[in-house]
Scaffold this motif. Sequence first.
Motif: not given
Length: 463
Positions: A122-124, A308-309, A330-333, A337-338
């Motif tokens: 969903f985030l991607l 993600t990349l 920093t936020a994208l990492s 980690d989810i």
Amino acid sequence: RRLSISQAAAVMGVSGSSLSNPLRSRTVERWEPLEREPLEPAKPATEAQEAGAPRSASADLSEGEYRAHLAGAKECEIVLSVYDEAIVIPQVCRSAGYPKSLMYLFMRSFILLFVNFMLQGFLLYMLDQAELVMDKFAGEMYLCDMGANVQDCPGGANYNGPGGTNYVNAGRIHSYGNWVTRSFVPASLRTLFPDRADEIADKLDPGEYGIESYWVRFVCVFIFTCSAMSDFKSTLDLAFIVVHVPTAAQPWMEFRVPDWDSKERVKLRTGKRELDLVRFRMAGMPLKWKILDFCLIIIPKMLIWWKTLSHGTLFLMETQAIDDVVINTTALSFVLDIDELVFETFSHRATSYILSRFEPLRLKHRYESEYLTPEECLEELRKDRERSLFHPRMFFGRMELSFVFTLLFMGRYYMAYCMRNEHGGWVSKPVGLPKEVVFPVLSFFFPALFPPETEEPYWTMPH
């Protein structure tokens, strides 16, 4: 001595009543390690081994360890994440004969895996919605390298901005929101006072939209790629485990009591509980489980890493300000980690205990000194001295791989959204309004086969 799997499962009592400490942060309480069994004396090498022939799998290694030995790997560990949980817990449940308490953990592990896939996907997906739909309705073109060589202005490869004027100096570079606002004011005044258009253009300078620092953006993309390499390695480790463990229904848990005394005396002297005598280790799994693990866990995990990349690089390449691109890195990492966050928050404490007590898959390396005679060690040293300093083994590490992935995903960005101008610089391709307000799901999963449809371009790069 070793007892039956059913006894080990009975000792586990996965209701949680025998587990005193829940998961804290990313670890659980570890008990004293069990006494190691005495090692057998080394067997003398056979004539074939002395002649340099490869050692057989039946000599000292199991089938899986021997295959890993040939691959040159050393150790694969289980980490506290929903992916490792979905691989380990079903095998522990199978080893115990599918008791209902472990079946509950079995089903829970796949529910959490599905929840993790939904959250990360969903985030991607929303990153694509923001960059490829909402920004285009706002009239924003792709950033590419516009303004990257402002120090060379009024010449250089990217000396003109999207408004068609020369950057001249860094003072004329603005964010897209500021540039749109600054352009709106003189455009409105020219509409109200057309006879004073030249005076308005002379007095009001809207500036141009462009990137503040090309190299900060490049370094941030590289750092973001480096932060994803640990997730890439964990995916390869999972695939390695599934491939190299024997294709057989072997137990992943056993009840082990040291044979130097009775169980009661061992517990009394060492202070151990019944649960501390249960051993968890990676062993063989049936072929159907290997296929399921690849289809439901490893391949989707690798696709999420790739997405993600890809989407993260697009997001960073479209970030204009220096401070914003650093913060966004920093936020994208967080997206990768989810899986650990879901495990830490929702996983049962019995599952956390099992995974934290799991023994790593220790694999013997073909070049470890205990497997070589002194003459073989000297031969390896001689070969190493004669090896070229630029041998591929010297340059195929995580750092080099991170750099390769950085160039790969940045190159995909330029090929998809940018084009060369007459001076060799990278500028945005013509931009049109999307035909759909919601980004198509098929375009998210298969962008090459189902590219999002757009109307006629409303903006093209001025010459």
